[in-house]
Design a protein around this motif. Structure first.
Motif, PDB file in Angstrom:
ATOM      1  N   LYS A  58      -6.270  21.349 -20.392  1.00 28.26           N
ATOM      2  CA  LYS A  58      -6.997  20.964 -19.408  1.00 28.26           C
ATOM      3  C   LYS A  58      -7.469  21.876 -18.481  1.00 28.26           C
ATOM      4  O   LYS A  58      -8.342  21.965 -18.264  1.00 28.26           O
ATOM      5  CB  LYS A  58      -5.839  20.055 -18.949  1.00 28.26           C
ATOM      6  N   SER A  59      -6.166  23.291 -18.532  1.00 23.53           N
ATOM      7  CA  SER A  59      -6.526  24.424 -17.507  1.00 23.53           C
ATOM      8  C   SER A  59      -7.898  24.865 -17.967  1.00 23.53           C
ATOM      9  O   SER A  59      -8.642  25.321 -17.383  1.00 23.53           O
ATOM     10  CB  SER A  59      -6.088  25.527 -17.146  1.00 23.53           C
ATOM     11  N   ILE A  60      -7.743  25.327 -19.310  1.00 22.19           N
ATOM     12  CA  ILE A  60      -8.738  25.667 -20.284  1.00 22.19           C
ATOM     13  C   ILE A  60      -9.923  25.435 -19.623  1.00 22.19           C
ATOM     14  O   ILE A  60     -11.035  25.587 -20.401  1.00 22.19           O
ATOM     15  CB  ILE A  60      -7.901  26.270 -21.270  1.00 22.19           C
ATOM     16  N   GLY A  61     -10.089  24.158 -20.351  1.00 21.58           N
ATOM     17  CA  GLY A  61     -11.403  23.139 -19.991  1.00 21.58           C
ATOM     18  C   GLY A  61     -11.937  23.292 -18.775  1.00 21.58           C
ATOM     19  O   GLY A  61     -13.465  23.705 -18.681  1.00 21.58           O
ATOM     20  N   GLY A  62     -10.848  23.992 -17.714  1.00 16.13           N
ATOM     21  CA  GLY A  62     -11.756  23.259 -17.075  1.00 16.13           C
ATOM     22  C   GLY A  62     -12.603  24.517 -16.703  1.00 16.13           C
ATOM     23  O   GLY A  62     -14.162  24.514 -15.731  1.00 16.13           O
ATOM     24  N   VAL A  63     -11.933  25.817 -17.136  1.00 14.24           N
ATOM     25  CA  VAL A  63     -12.819  27.169 -16.707  1.00 14.24           C
ATOM     26  C   VAL A  63     -14.153  27.296 -17.610  1.00 14.24           C
ATOM     27  O   VAL A  63     -15.096  27.835 -17.056  1.00 14.24           O
ATOM     28  CB  VAL A  63     -11.373  28.295 -16.915  1.00 14.24           C
ATOM     29  N   ILE A  64     -13.913  26.967 -18.585  1.00 18.46           N
ATOM     30  CA  ILE A  64     -14.932  26.498 -18.951  1.00 18.46           C
ATOM     31  C   ILE A  64     -16.241  25.668 -18.727  1.00 18.46           C
ATOM     32  O   ILE A  64     -17.631  26.938 -18.970  1.00 18.46           O
ATOM     33  CB  ILE A  64     -14.681  26.106 -20.936  1.00 18.46           C
ATOM     34  N   VAL A  65     -15.737  24.784 -18.462  1.00 14.99           N
ATOM     35  CA  VAL A  65     -16.832  23.980 -17.822  1.00 14.99           C
ATOM     36  C   VAL A  65     -17.491  24.533 -16.663  1.00 14.99           C
ATOM     37  O   VAL A  65     -18.673  24.561 -16.187  1.00 14.99           O
ATOM     38  CB  VAL A  65     -16.308  22.748 -17.437  1.00 14.99           C
ATOM     39  N   GLU A  66     -16.468  24.869 -15.356  1.00 10.01           N
ATOM     40  CA  GLU A  66     -17.167  26.316 -14.905  1.00 10.01           C
ATOM     41  C   GLU A  66     -17.359  26.616 -14.968  1.00 10.01           C
ATOM     42  O   GLU A  66     -18.741  27.614 -14.223  1.00 10.01           O
ATOM     43  CB  GLU A  66     -15.933  26.444 -13.962  1.00 10.01           C
ATOM     44  N   LEU A  67     -17.436  27.964 -16.230  1.00  8.48           N
ATOM     45  CA  LEU A  67     -18.577  28.592 -16.518  1.00  8.48           C
ATOM     46  C   LEU A  67     -19.789  27.948 -17.066  1.00  8.48           C
ATOM     47  O   LEU A  67     -20.885  28.876 -16.534  1.00  8.48           O
ATOM     48  CB  LEU A  67     -17.260  29.338 -17.906  1.00  8.48           C
ATOM     49  N   GLY A  68     -19.790  26.930 -17.780  1.00  2.00           N
ATOM     50  CA  GLY A  68     -20.938  27.191 -18.169  1.00  2.00           C
ATOM     51  C   GLY A  68     -22.343  26.637 -16.901  1.00  2.00           C
ATOM     52  O   GLY A  68     -23.185  26.263 -16.638  1.00  2.00           O
ATOM     53  N   ARG A  69     -21.614  25.948 -15.542  1.00  2.00           N
ATOM     54  CA  ARG A  69     -22.039  25.715 -14.509  1.00  2.00           C
ATOM     55  C   ARG A  69     -22.472  26.842 -13.871  1.00  2.00           C
ATOM     56  O   ARG A  69     -23.720  27.204 -13.660  1.00  2.00           O
ATOM     57  CB  ARG A  69     -21.005  24.965 -14.076  1.00  2.00           C
ATOM     58  N   TYR A  70     -21.402  27.720 -14.092  1.00  2.00           N
ATOM     59  CA  TYR A  70     -21.772  29.004 -13.114  1.00  2.00           C
ATOM     60  C   TYR A  70     -23.210  30.224 -14.839  1.00  2.00           C
ATOM     61  O   TYR A  70     -24.750  29.985 -13.795  1.00  2.00           O
ATOM     62  CB  TYR A  70     -20.758  30.076 -13.797  1.00  2.00           C
ATOM     63  N   LEU A  71     -22.967  29.963 -15.242  1.00  2.00           N
ATOM     64  CA  LEU A  71     -24.797  30.407 -16.360  1.00  2.00           C
ATOM     65  C   LEU A  71     -25.924  29.611 -16.054  1.00  2.00           C
ATOM     66  O   LEU A  71     -26.655  29.769 -16.648  1.00  2.00           O
ATOM     67  CB  LEU A  71     -23.749  31.147 -17.955  1.00  2.00           C
ATOM     68  N   THR A  72     -25.999  28.220 -15.638  1.00  2.00           N
ATOM     69  CA  THR A  72     -26.958  27.724 -15.935  1.00  2.00           C
ATOM     70  C   THR A  72     -27.394  27.063 -14.420  1.00  2.00           C
ATOM     71  O   THR A  72     -28.718  26.921 -14.258  1.00  2.00           O
ATOM     72  CB  THR A  72     -26.853  26.272 -17.568  1.00  2.00           C
ATOM     73  N   VAL A  73     -26.319  26.328 -13.497  1.00  2.00           N
ATOM     74  CA  VAL A  73     -27.022  25.869 -12.572  1.00  2.00           C
ATOM     75  C   VAL A  73     -26.936  27.054 -11.496  1.00  2.00           C
ATOM     76  O   VAL A  73     -27.514  26.497 -10.875  1.00  2.00           O
ATOM     77  CB  VAL A  73     -26.079  24.875 -12.399  1.00  2.00           C
ATOM     78  N   SER A  74     -25.523  28.157 -10.991  1.00  2.00           N
ATOM     79  CA  SER A  74     -25.780  28.313  -9.865  1.00  2.00           C
ATOM     80  C   SER A  74     -27.532  29.546 -10.012  1.00  2.00           C
ATOM     81  O   SER A  74     -27.982  30.401 -10.795  1.00  2.00           O
ATOM     82  CB  SER A  74     -24.543  29.704 -10.652  1.00  2.00           C
ATOM     83  N   PRO A  75     -27.104  29.627  -8.496  1.00  2.00           N
ATOM     84  CA  PRO A  75     -28.217  30.081  -7.902  1.00  2.00           C
ATOM     85  C   PRO A  75     -28.234  32.275  -8.044  1.00  2.00           C
ATOM     86  O   PRO A  75     -28.756  32.636  -8.674  1.00  2.00           O
ATOM     87  CB  PRO A  75     -28.699  29.817  -6.743  1.00  2.00           C
ATOM     88  N   HIS A  76     -26.670  32.104  -9.087  1.00  2.00           N
ATOM     89  CA  HIS A  76     -26.874  33.833  -9.048  1.00  2.00           C
ATOM     90  C   HIS A  76     -26.742  34.387 -10.873  1.00  2.00           C
ATOM     91  O   HIS A  76     -26.965  35.590 -10.733  1.00  2.00           O
ATOM     92  CB  HIS A  76     -25.399  34.151  -8.932  1.00  2.00           C
ATOM     93  N   SER A  77     -26.897  32.876 -11.782  1.00  5.85           N
ATOM     94  CA  SER A  77     -27.790  33.318 -12.508  1.00  5.85           C
ATOM     95  C   SER A  77     -27.928  33.843 -12.968  1.00  5.85           C
ATOM     96  O   SER A  77     -29.010  33.811 -12.504  1.00  5.85           O
ATOM     97  CB  SER A  77     -26.855  32.475 -13.485  1.00  5.85           C
ATOM     98  N   ARG A  78     -27.660  34.621 -14.852  1.00  3.73           N
ATOM     99  CA  ARG A  78     -29.196  35.917 -15.227  1.00  3.73           C
ATOM    100  C   ARG A  78     -30.401  34.553 -14.988  1.00  3.73           C
ATOM    101  O   ARG A  78     -31.458  34.698 -15.025  1.00  3.73           O
ATOM    102  CB  ARG A  78     -28.547  36.608 -16.277  1.00  3.73           C
ATOM    103  N   ILE A  79     -30.609  33.252 -16.073  1.00  4.86           N
ATOM    104  CA  ILE A  79     -31.036  32.466 -16.680  1.00  4.86           C
ATOM    105  C   ILE A  79     -32.255  31.952 -14.919  1.00  4.86           C
ATOM    106  O   ILE A  79     -33.177  32.358 -15.113  1.00  4.86           O
ATOM    107  CB  ILE A  79     -30.209  31.699 -17.009  1.00  4.86           C
ATOM    108  N   ARG A  80     -31.514  32.023 -13.875  1.00  4.88           N
ATOM    109  CA  ARG A  80     -31.932  31.425 -12.764  1.00  4.88           C
ATOM    110  C   ARG A  80     -33.253  32.839 -12.301  1.00  4.88           C
ATOM    111  O   ARG A  80     -34.274  32.470 -11.768  1.00  4.88           O
ATOM    112  CB  ARG A  80     -30.649  30.834 -11.766  1.00  4.88           C
TER     113      ARG A  80
END
Length: 58
Positions: free
Chosen positions: A5-27
């Protein structure tokens, strides 16, 4: 089981950071694509340089 569960949570947060965070390279890349050519030139970039960037969807 809690380790999974903790690994899954980390993966979810990483996905959010990469796609939604204003600091992400994509944004940041999307923001550059929306700039006018004159504004890109002011920061030392060209339209072709931005389009050939790492996150180019083409």
């Amino acid at each position: 089981m809690s380790g999974l569960k903790s690994i899954g949570g980390v993966i979810v947060e990483l996905g959010r950071y990469l796609t939604v965070s204003p600091h992400s390279r994509i944004r940041r890349w999307q923001a550059l694509c929306e700039l006018d050519d004159r504004l890109l030139a002011d920061v030392g970039l060209s339209r072709s340089g931005v389009e050939m960037g790492l996150w180019c969807p083409h």
